[in-house]
Design a protein around this motif. Structure first.
Motif, PDB file in Angstrom:
ATOM      1  N   PRO A  91       0.809  -1.232   0.000  1.00  0.00           N
ATOM      2  CA  PRO A  91       0.000   0.000   0.000  1.00  0.00           C
ATOM      3  C   PRO A  91       0.838   1.276   0.000  1.00  0.00           C
ATOM      4  O   PRO A  91       0.330   2.352  -0.322  1.00  0.00           O
ATOM      5  CB  PRO A  91      -0.820  -0.119   1.298  1.00  0.00           C
ATOM      6  N   ASN A  92       2.118   1.167   0.359  1.00  0.00           N
ATOM      7  CA  ASN A  92       2.994   2.342   0.371  1.00  0.00           C
ATOM      8  C   ASN A  92       3.559   2.670  -1.010  1.00  0.00           C
ATOM      9  O   ASN A  92       4.179   3.720  -1.194  1.00  0.00           O
ATOM     10  CB  ASN A  92       4.156   2.139   1.353  1.00  0.00           C
ATOM     11  N   SER A 142       2.609   3.529  -4.700  1.00  0.00           N
ATOM     12  CA  SER A 142       1.454   3.965  -5.490  1.00  0.00           C
ATOM     13  C   SER A 142       1.717   3.958  -6.995  1.00  0.00           C
ATOM     14  O   SER A 142       0.798   4.189  -7.786  1.00  0.00           O
ATOM     15  CB  SER A 142       1.016   5.370  -5.062  1.00  0.00           C
ATOM     16  N   ASN A 190      -9.254   6.925  -5.965  1.00  0.00           N
ATOM     17  CA  ASN A 190      -9.501   5.638  -5.311  1.00  0.00           C
ATOM     18  C   ASN A 190      -9.651   4.517  -6.350  1.00  0.00           C
ATOM     19  O   ASN A 190     -10.581   3.715  -6.291  1.00  0.00           O
ATOM     20  CB  ASN A 190     -10.738   5.715  -4.425  1.00  0.00           C
ATOM     21  N   GLU A 223      -6.497  11.141  -5.009  1.00  0.00           N
ATOM     22  CA  GLU A 223      -6.253  10.443  -3.755  1.00  0.00           C
ATOM     23  C   GLU A 223      -6.591   8.952  -3.888  1.00  0.00           C
ATOM     24  O   GLU A 223      -7.555   8.580  -4.548  1.00  0.00           O
ATOM     25  CB  GLU A 223      -7.094  11.058  -2.634  1.00  0.00           C
ATOM     26  N   GLY A 224      -5.799   8.114  -3.251  1.00  0.00           N
ATOM     27  CA  GLY A 224      -6.095   6.696  -3.175  1.00  0.00           C
ATOM     28  C   GLY A 224      -5.914   5.938  -4.475  1.00  0.00           C
ATOM     29  O   GLY A 224      -6.494   4.867  -4.656  1.00  0.00           O
ATOM     30  N   LYS A 230      -3.665   3.800  -7.227  1.00  0.00           N
ATOM     31  CA  LYS A 230      -2.468   3.009  -7.472  1.00  0.00           C
ATOM     32  C   LYS A 230      -2.371   2.808  -8.975  1.00  0.00           C
ATOM     33  O   LYS A 230      -3.335   2.347  -9.607  1.00  0.00           O
ATOM     34  CB  LYS A 230      -2.516   1.667  -6.753  1.00  0.00           C
ATOM     35  N   ILE A 239       7.749   6.025  -3.410  1.00  0.00           N
ATOM     36  CA  ILE A 239       6.413   5.580  -3.809  1.00  0.00           C
ATOM     37  C   ILE A 239       6.440   4.719  -5.070  1.00  0.00           C
ATOM     38  O   ILE A 239       5.389   4.319  -5.577  1.00  0.00           O
ATOM     39  CB  ILE A 239       5.481   6.782  -4.042  1.00  0.00           C
TER      40      ILE A 239
END
Length: 446
Positions: free
Chosen positions: A252-253, A255, A362, A387-388, A390, A424
């Motif tokens: 999760p770290n 992206s 997201n 935001e959110g 990947k 990231i």
């Protein structure tokens, strides 16, 4: 303006501007000549939603904003420390041009202007810059200097490819054992690599005789941790490279992930499996790929509506989804989840052109065949991330369909070269094919 020593003049082809509309600012204090034919060609690209259409429009706006209106005789200044921009009107074909090229086409008109400028600026090095290899060859046949647009090319590509996974032989057996004992906590990086300054999410294969361990440097916690081979939505990594890829995809770290490698190494399959495994963490999963034919208008000749035209290009993505579905029983909860996600558009498989303009928040966003994107296109996609998000870019830099990109200038190579070392970001290069022995032999020998 006084001529500086060894000053050059660069004549730009249309494809250079369509590749990078700000290319005119990347030639230091040298002069730039834009053939009038290039402006005519750009006019044809102004309408449309593809990246090349955007570049055509932006370049015209850039020309309009440049101070100084005399593009033809004195040239317009490009700014402090830069040269001047000239527009050269059409010129008659020289006897040499007429003998070599009978057709009056845009490429040949650009060649005629490059030849004219070379004669006009004798004593100064004049270079035609084009991403078209064939045009460069034609130019050289006329004695005109020609080169590719090199500003965004990766200089040390092999170094970038080899940097993401390092194998260390005869490593301390005690440290290998310590890593096994540490679990998820990991071991402080100073213990493992006391004399090395490490940046980014680097992966290691640490060996000592028959003992070995897969490891990763975690830049957030400053530790080296063990990488596990975990089952991810029915997909189990078959080699160390796939284990590293899944580790980056599930972290999760991280992206932004780049997965490079030849066909059959599992890049897209791993990315899709990781996305499905994390479906509760994201509102949507986008799986997209660029269609090179779209820029050439080839799709317009195919029958059917937009979806029917695009469907054949998306089939490889559906094939990867089918591989995952076949890992489970037809009536399993996993297959029901996939069907529900497709129905509710929480899992979207589409051409990149139709996703590029959307707002991304997201979302687990997978871009397949990223080697067919320009560096600017990759940047445009990433900078839309909210935001959110990947983002995962996958591709084979040895299988490029775009006529104006190569191993060093494509968006995927540019991405992992420039982002290497960022906390990231993670890059994994996969070399071992896992489709079948037949596919592996064919990939290596044919």
């Amino acid at each position: 303006m006084a001529k500086t020593k060894n000053k050059k003049t660069f004549v730009l082809d249309t494809n250079v501007i369509l590749h990078d509309y700000r290319s005119i600012y990347n030639f230091e204090d040298n002069d730039i000549v834009i053939p009038i034919t290039v402006l005519e060609e750009l006019d044809k690209f102004k309408r449309g939603n593809d990246q090349i259409n955007y570049h055509a429009r932006e370049f015209v706006r850039e020309l309009d904003q440049i101070s100084g209106s005399d593009f033809f005789e004195k040239g317009a200044p490009l700014g402090k420390g830069r040269g001047r921009l000239f527009i050269q009107t059409g010129v008659p074909f020289s006897p040499k041009m007429n003998d070599s090229f009978s057709e009056d086409i845009p490429d040949h008109r650009i060649l005629a202007i490059a030849e004219y400028v070379t004669e006009k600026r004798k004593g100064e090095k004049v270079i035609l810059v084009s991403k078209d290899m064939n045009l460069r060859m034609k130019a050289r046949s006329l004695g005109i200097l020609a080169e590719d647009y090199k500003t965004d090319q990766v200089k040390d590509l092999e170094v970038s490819l080899n940097k993401c996974i390092e194998t260390k032989e005869d490593f301390s057996q005690e440290l290998i054992a310590k890593l096994y004992e540490s679990g998820e906590a990991g071991v402080p990086v100073e213990t493992f690599f006391p004399k090395e300054e490490i940046k980014g999410n680097n992966y290691y294969i640490l060996k000592n005789g028959s003992n070995s361990v897969l490891a990763c440097y975690d830049p957030v916690r400053k530790v080296v941790r063990k990488v596990e081979k975990l089952n991810t939505f029915g997909i189990y990594p078959k080699n160390s490279e796939q284990a590293f890829a899944l580790d980056a995809l599930m972290n999760p770290n991280i992206s932004l992930v780049a997965l490079s490698g030849k066909a059959g190494t599992g890049k897209t399959l791993l990315a899709l499996a990781a996305a499905l495994q994390q479906n509760k963490a994201f509102e949507q999963i986008y799986l997209a790929r660029p269609i090179v034919a779209l820029s050439n208008k080839d799709l317009g000749y195919l029958p059917g509506d937009v979806n029917e035209k695009v469907s054949p290009y998306m089939q490889p993505l559906f094939d990867n989804l089918a591989v995952i579905k076949h890992r489970y029983n037809m009536h399993s909860s996993e297959n029901r989840l996939i069907e529900d996600m497709l129905k509710d558009e929480r899992l979207v498989i589409s051409a990149l052109a139709y996703i590029r303009g959307r707002s991304l928040s997201n979302v687990f966003f997978i871009v397949d065949e990223a080697q067919n994107l320009t560096p600017h296109e990759v940047k445009t996609i990433i900078t839309r991330a909210g935001e959110g998000v990947k983002m995962v870019f996958t591709g084979d830099i040895d299988q490029i369909d775009s006529p104006y990109l190569d191993r060093q200038s494509n968006g995927l190579s540019h991405l992992f070269d420039r982002m290497q070392g960022q906390d990231i970001f993670a890059h994994v290069h996969l070399e071992k094919g896992e489709r079948s022995y037949l596919a592996e032999v064919a990939s290596n020998l044919l």
